[in-house]
Design an enzyme around this catalytic site. Structure first.
Site, PDB file in Angstrom:
ATOM      1  N   ASP A 113      44.184  48.542  28.861  1.00 38.62           N
ATOM      2  CA  ASP A 113      42.696  48.720  29.349  1.00 38.62           C
ATOM      3  C   ASP A 113      41.922  48.135  28.591  1.00 38.62           C
ATOM      4  O   ASP A 113      41.836  48.551  27.041  1.00 38.62           O
ATOM      5  CB  ASP A 113      42.663  50.336  29.297  1.00 38.62           C
ATOM      6  CG  ASP A 113      41.399  50.781  30.243  1.00 38.62           C
ATOM      7  OD1 ASP A 113      40.758  49.640  30.463  1.00 38.62           O
ATOM      8  OD2 ASP A 113      41.266  51.716  30.732  1.00 38.62           O
ATOM      9  N   ASP A 135      40.199  41.825  40.261  1.00 35.53           N
ATOM     10  CA  ASP A 135      40.384  42.473  41.579  1.00 35.53           C
ATOM     11  C   ASP A 135      39.022  43.166  42.167  1.00 35.53           C
ATOM     12  O   ASP A 135      38.391  43.826  41.399  1.00 35.53           O
ATOM     13  CB  ASP A 135      41.176  43.745  41.251  1.00 35.53           C
ATOM     14  CG  ASP A 135      41.926  44.350  42.522  1.00 35.53           C
ATOM     15  OD1 ASP A 135      41.331  44.308  43.528  1.00 35.53           O
ATOM     16  OD2 ASP A 135      43.094  44.525  42.315  1.00 35.53           O
ATOM     17  N   LYS A 139      37.742  47.838  49.476  1.00 33.31           N
ATOM     18  CA  LYS A 139      37.576  49.034  50.317  1.00 33.31           C
ATOM     19  C   LYS A 139      36.379  49.810  49.759  1.00 33.31           C
ATOM     20  O   LYS A 139      36.372  49.749  48.515  1.00 33.31           O
ATOM     21  CB  LYS A 139      38.672  49.682  50.586  1.00 33.31           C
ATOM     22  CG  LYS A 139      39.854  49.055  51.457  1.00 33.31           C
ATOM     23  CD  LYS A 139      41.037  49.861  51.740  1.00 33.31           C
ATOM     24  CE  LYS A 139      41.907  49.095  52.507  1.00 33.31           C
ATOM     25  NZ  LYS A 139      43.318  49.969  52.810  1.00 33.31           N
ATOM     26  N   THR A 209      41.947  27.705  37.969  1.00 34.05           N
ATOM     27  CA  THR A 209      43.156  28.385  37.815  1.00 34.05           C
ATOM     28  C   THR A 209      43.894  28.510  39.101  1.00 34.05           C
ATOM     29  O   THR A 209      43.321  27.872  40.100  1.00 34.05           O
ATOM     30  CB  THR A 209      42.777  29.863  37.621  1.00 34.05           C
ATOM     31  OG1 THR A 209      41.987  30.576  38.662  1.00 34.05           O
ATOM     32  CG2 THR A 209      41.685  30.053  36.341  1.00 34.05           C
ATOM     33  N   ARG A 210      45.247  28.893  39.028  1.00 35.00           N
ATOM     34  CA  ARG A 210      45.903  29.084  40.326  1.00 35.00           C
ATOM     35  C   ARG A 210      45.184  29.945  41.392  1.00 35.00           C
ATOM     36  O   ARG A 210      45.282  29.488  42.454  1.00 35.00           O
ATOM     37  CB  ARG A 210      47.532  29.434  40.076  1.00 35.00           C
ATOM     38  CG  ARG A 210      48.066  28.277  39.371  1.00 35.00           C
ATOM     39  CD  ARG A 210      49.425  28.572  38.883  1.00 35.00           C
ATOM     40  NE  ARG A 210      49.407  29.491  37.577  1.00 35.00           N
ATOM     41  CZ  ARG A 210      50.385  30.060  36.863  1.00 35.00           C
ATOM     42  NH1 ARG A 210      51.800  29.863  37.293  1.00 35.00           N
ATOM     43  NH2 ARG A 210      50.196  30.722  35.743  1.00 35.00           N
TER      44      ARG A 210
END
Length: 230
Positions: A113, A135, A139, A209-210
């Protein structure tokens, strides 16, 4: 508006595809010597001392994904120490491959973390912090898991030296707006954009980046936000 609670888990899976035998071997052989171990009893790290050779400054990348941006920076800036934080094992293995193949000695890894790592860093100890394509937890009920919050930005500002920068990239417009709102509430950070095009322009020396390539292929336009520690 009241500051948000820092109590949240910002990352999802710890492991994806099964590792190949060679990747398992690399993980076992390389990670122990590169892993950032936090001091016991709430002590603080000495970031420059993590690296075998003297470094001019230390940068942190939170959630380095496949590690291509971090490895590119490490290769271009051999006098800089880079700490990469990524709990996703498959991403760690990819970065280890880059470290091994390029012979990089100025990279250290925290595979846990990032909030715990930030808490262990001294005040004004970093020159840069990157958070690239985190990320988005799209929602509404998930948004408390987003890494960017009042608490995390306060910690990032604390560990940045005066004039240091926090760079954030996302392909989700809502997350860009979310971050700008919270950065505006942080008195120690200043958004550096001077004109509308600035937040659409990649950072200097940006290798891409990919994930970014996939986002552009899907028609999503990235935002690149830079904040200075004041």
């Amino acid at each position: 508006m009241q500051p948000e609670s820092p109590e949240r888990a910002f990352f999802g899976r710890r492991k994806g595809k099964r590792l190949r035998p060679g990747q398992e071997d690399r993980l076992a052989a390389l990670l122990p010597s590169l892993r950032v171990v936090l001091p016991e009893n709430g002590g603080r790290l000495d970031p420059p001392a993590l690296f075998p050779n003297p470094v001019d400054e230390v940068w942190l990348e939170i959630g380095f994904g496949g590690g291509e941006h971090l490895a590119d920076n490490a290769e271009k800036h051999p006098g800089t120490g880079l700490i990469g934080c990524e709990p996703f094992v498959n991403g760690v293995v990819k970065l280890l491959g880059e470290i091994d193949e390029r012979g990089l000695t100025n990279v250290r890894i925290r595979d846990e973390d990032a909030t715990q790592l930030l808490a262990a860093l001294p005040d004004a100890s970093l020159a840069r912090v990157y958070l690239l394509y985190p990320d988005p937890w799209p929602k509404r009920r998930q948004r408390k898991r987003r890494f960017v919050s009042d608490a995390s930005l306060a910690e990032i500002a604390r560990v940045l030296r005066p004039g240091g920068v926090f760079r954030f990239a996302t392909d989700i417009d809502d997350y860009a707006g979310w971050t700008l709102v919270r950065a505006a509430r942080c008195a120690s950070l200043r958004w550096t954009a001077a004109r509308a095009a600035d937040w659409l322009t990649p950072f200097p020396g940006w290798p891409g980046t990919r994930y970014e390539a996939k986002a552009k292929g899907a028609g999503r336009r990235p935002s690149y936000l830079t904040f200075e520690r004041i």
